[in-house]
Write a protein that holds these residues in place. Structure first.
Motif, PDB file in Angstrom:
ATOM      1  N   LEU A 292       0.828  -1.207   0.000  1.00  0.00           N
ATOM      2  CA  LEU A 292       0.000   0.000   0.000  1.00  0.00           C
ATOM      3  C   LEU A 292       0.862   1.257   0.000  1.00  0.00           C
ATOM      4  N   ILE A 293       1.908   1.262   0.787  1.00  0.00           N
ATOM      5  CA  ILE A 293       2.827   2.410   0.809  1.00  0.00           C
ATOM      6  C   ILE A 293       3.498   2.571  -0.545  1.00  0.00           C
ATOM      7  N   SER A 294       3.932   1.465  -1.135  1.00  0.00           N
ATOM      8  CA  SER A 294       4.589   1.499  -2.438  1.00  0.00           C
ATOM      9  C   SER A 294       3.661   2.037  -3.519  1.00  0.00           C
ATOM     10  N   ILE A 295       2.397   1.636  -3.478  1.00  0.00           N
ATOM     11  CA  ILE A 295       1.420   2.141  -4.446  1.00  0.00           C
ATOM     12  C   ILE A 295       1.313   3.655  -4.328  1.00  0.00           C
ATOM     13  N   GLY A 296       1.149   4.142  -3.108  1.00  0.00           N
ATOM     14  CA  GLY A 296       1.024   5.582  -2.882  1.00  0.00           C
ATOM     15  C   GLY A 296       2.244   6.365  -3.333  1.00  0.00           C
ATOM     16  N   ILE A 297       3.420   5.861  -2.998  1.00  0.00           N
ATOM     17  CA  ILE A 297       4.655   6.544  -3.385  1.00  0.00           C
ATOM     18  C   ILE A 297       4.832   6.511  -4.903  1.00  0.00           C
ATOM     19  N   SER A 298       4.568   5.373  -5.519  1.00  0.00           N
ATOM     20  CA  SER A 298       4.699   5.268  -6.977  1.00  0.00           C
ATOM     21  C   SER A 298       3.743   6.218  -7.688  1.00  0.00           C
ATOM     22  N   MET A 299       2.544   6.362  -7.156  1.00  0.00           N
ATOM     23  CA  MET A 299       1.567   7.279  -7.751  1.00  0.00           C
ATOM     24  C   MET A 299       2.025   8.731  -7.597  1.00  0.00           C
ATOM     25  N   ALA A 300       2.528   9.073  -6.421  1.00  0.00           N
ATOM     26  CA  ALA A 300       2.983  10.447  -6.179  1.00  0.00           C
ATOM     27  C   ALA A 300       4.183  10.792  -7.057  1.00  0.00           C
ATOM     28  N   ILE A 301       5.127   9.880  -7.158  1.00  0.00           N
ATOM     29  CA  ILE A 301       6.305  10.124  -7.999  1.00  0.00           C
ATOM     30  C   ILE A 301       5.892  10.227  -9.464  1.00  0.00           C
ATOM     31  N   SER A 302       4.968   9.383  -9.880  1.00  0.00           N
ATOM     32  CA  SER A 302       4.485   9.428 -11.268  1.00  0.00           C
ATOM     33  C   SER A 302       3.813  10.772 -11.562  1.00  0.00           C
ATOM     34  N   ALA A 303       3.029  11.270 -10.625  1.00  0.00           N
ATOM     35  CA  ALA A 303       2.371  12.567 -10.813  1.00  0.00           C
ATOM     36  C   ALA A 303       3.405  13.688 -10.898  1.00  0.00           C
ATOM     37  N   ALA A 304       4.393  13.653 -10.021  1.00  0.00           N
ATOM     38  CA  ALA A 304       5.412  14.701 -10.016  1.00  0.00           C
ATOM     39  C   ALA A 304       6.194  14.715 -11.324  1.00  0.00           C
ATOM     40  N   PHE A 305       6.599  13.548 -11.791  1.00  0.00           N
ATOM     41  CA  PHE A 305       7.362  13.506 -13.037  1.00  0.00           C
ATOM     42  C   PHE A 305       6.497  13.841 -14.244  1.00  0.00           C
ATOM     43  N   PHE A 306       5.218  13.480 -14.194  1.00  0.00           N
ATOM     44  CA  PHE A 306       4.312  13.876 -15.272  1.00  0.00           C
ATOM     45  C   PHE A 306       4.271  15.392 -15.375  1.00  0.00           C
ATOM     46  N   LEU A 307       4.115  16.055 -14.249  1.00  0.00           N
ATOM     47  CA  LEU A 307       4.068  17.519 -14.250  1.00  0.00           C
ATOM     48  C   LEU A 307       5.389  18.112 -14.722  1.00  0.00           C
ATOM     49  N   LEU A 308       6.489  17.510 -14.325  1.00  0.00           N
ATOM     50  CA  LEU A 308       7.806  17.993 -14.749  1.00  0.00           C
ATOM     51  C   LEU A 308       7.998  17.838 -16.255  1.00  0.00           C
ATOM     52  N   VAL A 309       7.592  16.704 -16.801  1.00  0.00           N
ATOM     53  CA  VAL A 309       7.818  16.418 -18.220  1.00  0.00           C
ATOM     54  C   VAL A 309       6.784  17.091 -19.123  1.00  0.00           C
ATOM     55  N   PHE A 310       5.508  17.031 -18.733  1.00  0.00           N
ATOM     56  CA  PHE A 310       4.444  17.503 -19.621  1.00  0.00           C
ATOM     57  C   PHE A 310       3.821  18.823 -19.193  1.00  0.00           C
TER      58      PHE A 310
END
Length: 150
Positions: free
Chosen positions: A14-32
């Motif tokens: 559950l922690i890994s899911i949350g962290i992976s989602m947060a990191i994915s959102a941050a990098f999405f915003l950085l890239v796109f």
């Protein structure tokens, strides 16, 4: 698997899911950024971005929970023999590379579906959901490899 190991597996996932989602959102915003419409293929290459996302999120979804599990085993708060850090790192690399098959499947589905562009919100949801899926799949595989079975 003991009830303590099962609880640890569930909580770590559950922690890994949350962290992976947060990191994915941050990098999405950085890239796109906040571009209102994102090209799935060229020129924005939303699908190409699945490669670094998969490698990074897959690696971290395996590495960090396994290192935390190793620490608990070494401290005696979780049963089992702590694996060597090198074993954990090798498994994390293997799982990250193997998870590229999931990136290929998502890319193929977008291509077969004829999806050429996505609204910003849909693209963000796709990338965040995909990041969570990586955590959901990779973390249990990584931890089941080191947690005692009995």
């Amino acid at each position: 698997m003991t009830s303590a190991a099962a609880a640890h597996l569930r909580n770590s996932t559950l922690i890994s899911i949350g962290i992976s989602m947060a990191i994915s959102a941050a990098f999405f915003l950085l890239v796109f950024g906040l571009k209102p419409v994102i090209s799935v293929f060229a020129p924005d290459n939303l699908t190409l971005d699945f490669i670094p996302q998969t490698l990074a999120a897959g690696f971290m979804a395996a590495l960090m929970p396994a290192l935390q599990t190793r620490t608990k085993m070494a401290a005696g708060s979780l049963a089992g023999a702590p694996p060597l850090p090198l074993q954990i790192a090798k498994r994390a690399v293997w799982l990250a590379v193997a998870s590229l098959a999931l990136a290929a499947a998502v890319t193929a589905l977008l291509w077969l579906g004829g999806i050429e562009t996505m609204p910003w919100g849909s693209a963000l949801a796709l990338k965040v959901g995909y990041g969570g899926l990586l955590g959901l799949i990779i973390t249990p595989i990584a931890l089941r490899a080191i947690l005692p079975r009995g």
